[in-house]
Design an enzyme around this catalytic site. Sequence first.
Site, PDB file in Angstrom:
ATOM      1  N   VAL A  33       7.164  79.428  35.071  1.00  0.00           N
ATOM      2  CA  VAL A  33       7.871  78.679  36.676  1.00  0.00           C
ATOM      3  C   VAL A  33       7.139  77.852  37.521  1.00  0.00           C
ATOM      4  CG1 VAL A  33       8.421  79.645  39.142  1.00  0.00           C
ATOM      5  CG2 VAL A  33       9.036  80.765  37.004  1.00  0.00           C
ATOM      6  N   ASP A  54      -4.458  78.107  39.064  1.00  0.00           N
ATOM      7  CA  ASP A  54      -3.976  79.774  38.137  1.00  0.00           C
ATOM      8  C   ASP A  54      -5.994  79.947  39.088  1.00  0.00           C
ATOM      9  OD1 ASP A  54      -1.535  80.525  36.619  1.00  0.00           O
ATOM     10  OD2 ASP A  54      -3.897  81.587  36.415  1.00  0.00           O
ATOM     11  N   CYS A 296      12.708  88.506  32.478  1.00  0.00           N
ATOM     12  CA  CYS A 296      13.304  88.557  34.244  1.00  0.00           C
ATOM     13  C   CYS A 296      14.317  89.292  34.181  1.00  0.00           C
ATOM     14  CB  CYS A 296      13.414  87.179  34.404  1.00  0.00           C
ATOM     15  SG  CYS A 296      12.111  86.263  35.095  1.00  0.00           S
TER      16      CYS A 296
HETATM   17  N1  LIG Z   1       9.872  83.042  33.817  1.00  0.00           N
HETATM   18  C1  LIG Z   1      10.980  82.120  34.540  1.00  0.00           C
HETATM   19  O1  LIG Z   1      11.923  82.369  33.572  1.00  0.00           O
HETATM   20  C2  LIG Z   1      11.182  82.262  35.743  1.00  0.00           C
HETATM   21  C3  LIG Z   1      12.865  82.415  36.461  1.00  0.00           C
HETATM   22  C4  LIG Z   1      12.580  82.489  37.757  1.00  0.00           C
HETATM   23  C5  LIG Z   1      12.227  83.035  38.228  1.00  0.00           C
HETATM   24  N2  LIG Z   1      10.595  83.843  37.605  1.00  0.00           N
HETATM   25  C6  LIG Z   1       9.700  84.166  38.418  1.00  0.00           C
HETATM   26  O2  LIG Z   1       8.912  83.609  38.902  1.00  0.00           O
HETATM   27  C7  LIG Z   1       7.578  84.614  39.026  1.00  0.00           C
HETATM   28  C8  LIG Z   1       6.335  83.530  38.350  1.00  0.00           C
HETATM   29  O3  LIG Z   1       6.336  83.800  36.882  1.00  0.00           O
HETATM   30  P1  LIG Z   1       6.136  83.839  35.688  1.00  0.00           P
HETATM   31  O4  LIG Z   1       7.131  83.118  34.154  1.00  0.00           O
HETATM   32  O5  LIG Z   1       5.892  81.640  35.927  1.00  0.00           O
HETATM   33  O6  LIG Z   1       4.992  84.200  34.937  1.00  0.00           O
HETATM   34  P2  LIG Z   1       3.939  83.710  34.185  1.00  0.00           P
HETATM   35  O7  LIG Z   1       2.961  85.083  34.645  1.00  0.00           O
HETATM   36  O8  LIG Z   1       4.427  82.475  33.053  1.00  0.00           O
HETATM   37  O9  LIG Z   1       2.846  83.222  35.643  1.00  0.00           O
HETATM   38  C9  LIG Z   1       2.120  83.872  36.927  1.00  0.00           C
HETATM   39  C10 LIG Z   1       1.286  82.943  36.789  1.00  0.00           C
HETATM   40  O10 LIG Z   1       0.947  83.273  38.127  1.00  0.00           O
HETATM   41  C11 LIG Z   1      -1.468  83.523  37.910  1.00  0.00           C
HETATM   42  N3  LIG Z   1      -1.395  84.272  39.163  1.00  0.00           N
HETATM   43  C12 LIG Z   1      -1.691  85.500  38.916  1.00  0.00           C
HETATM   44  N4  LIG Z   1      -2.384  86.650  39.956  1.00  0.00           N
HETATM   45  C13 LIG Z   1      -2.781  84.756  41.120  1.00  0.00           C
HETATM   46  C14 LIG Z   1      -3.781  84.449  41.425  1.00  0.00           C
HETATM   47  N5  LIG Z   1      -4.008  85.937  42.830  1.00  0.00           N
HETATM   48  N6  LIG Z   1      -3.717  83.455  42.403  1.00  0.00           N
HETATM   49  C15 LIG Z   1      -4.040  82.478  41.575  1.00  0.00           C
HETATM   50  N7  LIG Z   1      -3.150  82.379  40.292  1.00  0.00           N
HETATM   51  C16 LIG Z   1      -2.785  83.627  39.609  1.00  0.00           C
HETATM   52  C17 LIG Z   1      -1.450  84.294  35.953  1.00  0.00           C
HETATM   53  O11 LIG Z   1      -2.704  83.936  35.773  1.00  0.00           O
HETATM   54  C18 LIG Z   1       0.134  83.350  35.550  1.00  0.00           C
HETATM   55  O12 LIG Z   1      -1.007  82.365  34.846  1.00  0.00           O
HETATM   56  C19 LIG Z   1       7.624  85.679  38.564  1.00  0.00           C
HETATM   57  O13 LIG Z   1       8.074  86.251  39.963  1.00  0.00           O
HETATM   58  C20 LIG Z   1       9.367  85.442  38.068  1.00  0.00           C
HETATM   59  O14 LIG Z   1      10.175  86.989  37.967  1.00  0.00           O
HETATM   60  C21 LIG Z   1      10.958  83.310  35.825  1.00  0.00           C
END
Ligand SMILES: NC(=O)c1ccc[n+]([C@@H]2O[C@H](COP(=O)([O-])OP(=O)(O)OC[C@H]3O[C@@H](n4cnc5c(N)ncnc54)[C@H](O)[C@@H]3O)[C@@H](O)[C@H]2O)c1
Length: 482
Positions: A33, A54, A296
């Site tokens: 995202v 990140d 999700c």
């Molecule tokens: N993947 C999708 O299609 C989608 C769509 C809509 C919403 N979401 C929501 O968006 C959010 C993120 O999803 P995603 O798929 O991008 O997750 P992801 O796991 O791909 O990415 C999250 C990133 O955050 C980083 N991170 C975690 N804690 C951290 C911190 N304290 N400081 C810095 N970096 C940190 C992790 O290292 C990771 O790279 C979730 O809540 C998910 O439900 C996802």
Amino acid sequence: MLFKSVYYRELYNIRIVRMTKIKNICCIGAGYVGGPTMAVIAHKCPDIKVTIVDLNAERIAAWNDEDVNNIPIYEPGLSDIVASARGRNLFFSTDVEKAIDEADMIFISVNTPTKTYGVGKGMAADLKYIELCARQIASVAKNDKIVVEKSTLPVRTAEAIKSILDNTGNGAKFQILSNPEFLAEGTAVEDLLRPDRVLIGGDTDEDGKEAINALVEVYANWIPGEKILTTNVWSSELSKLTANAFLAQRVSSINAMSELCEKTGADVNEVAKAIGMDSRIGSKFLKSSVGFGGSCFQKDILNLVYIAKSYGLDEVADYWEQVIIMNDHQKQRFASKVVKTLYNTVSGKKITFLGWAFKKDTNDTRESAAIYVADSLLNEQANITVYDPKVSETVIYRDLDYLESRKPEENRTGLEVANDAYEACRDAHAIAVLTEWDEFKTYDWQKIYDNMKKPAFVFDGRNILDGEKLEKIGFIFQGIGK
Ligand SMILES: NC(=O)c1ccc[n+]([C@@H]2O[C@H](COP(=O)([O-])OP(=O)(O)OC[C@H]3O[C@@H](n4cnc5c(N)ncnc54)[C@H](O)[C@@H]3O)[C@@H](O)[C@H]2O)c1
């Protein structure tokens, strides 16, 4: 012009114009995202500096790879968008504190997985990463900031974030906005460039409205005003969970009908078309399959179920939980059908999986149906070979090992990964299509048939292949819901 969005101005009937012009954005979390969303903001808003940070140094290094085709997330069109802005006003970094310090607006886009421990284990969202972000923002911020929840969060999380920021900070003031992301993986860039809507929730006092407007102004650079919805924070938070629950429910509903179709001689594609032409139902998201995956749907519904239960709303919780139960059943049913059709045993038989990603046009495999079907068939001692155009061997083994169903060595003995689809299918007893990659439709199926063990079976878990054509070649073909 200070307020481009007429819609917004009318909604709040704003007379006093206070304006925060965003110049510097930080996004915490460079995942599926954070990466695409911020790349599009940077692409469309050259005057705003966007820094994505990140903790995962390897991921940041991949985002900064000289060859833009090596960025860590595969999405059609994403590498071009990144190339257009990277180094100009789009930056990827591991220096979280510097980026927080410099930003006027901070997006939190970290993962919110299902809890695997303690109270709410297996259901509630694990908010430890969110809390860490809030504490870090509070400790670093020296001036006022707008904090935007981009992650999907349980309703009323903004309250907790605000409490942490206000109680652990250095006197800086914070506004919390909810701006859930509705992109779908595989079409993320298109969804971000032309979203159905953008939702922004915030406080309804003057400061809240000012913060909302600052974010409206960012999106107004490329999104028409009438598509930017503003609500209170709680409606925004709950809308995201509700949207995912409704989408997943449609998949489980049509999948439930697919099983009935198989028993009655109806064809689920024909049923889906017939009901989809009813404008009250609509035709999208009515494709029957081996089951939904992705990071999700399951997590967000479990979270919804947990929230409903925590308010004592057991009927509401049970209603939504059934969507997950149906999805698990569909995956299990597919694996059982393979075993049953192959004369009740797959022990020592080669079964080729076409696809491992949870859907086409992404390299994301989280909660992919393929993982669970493989696990079931490995329990039956099948020899599985996987081919996926975008998923690496490392990821496939990581997914299987994560289940802890057997020793890692056993996963490597029972399952191998191929780099070529035709080689993957050679000498197979059966092929199972687990992802709807377009290239599978264009294969030379006669050539594949000629090199397989006979009788040659195809189980199309995505209903993408021409079953009649395959049957003419000689395959025994089974789709879903037919
Ligand atoms: N993947 C999708 O299609 C989608 C769509 C809509 C919403 N979401 C929501 O968006 C959010 C993120 O999803 P995603 O798929 O991008 O997750 P992801 O796991 O791909 O990415 C999250 C990133 O955050 C980083 N991170 C975690 N804690 C951290 C911190 N304290 N400081 C810095 N970096 C940190 C992790 O290292 C990771 O790279 C979730 O809540 C998910 O439900 C996802």
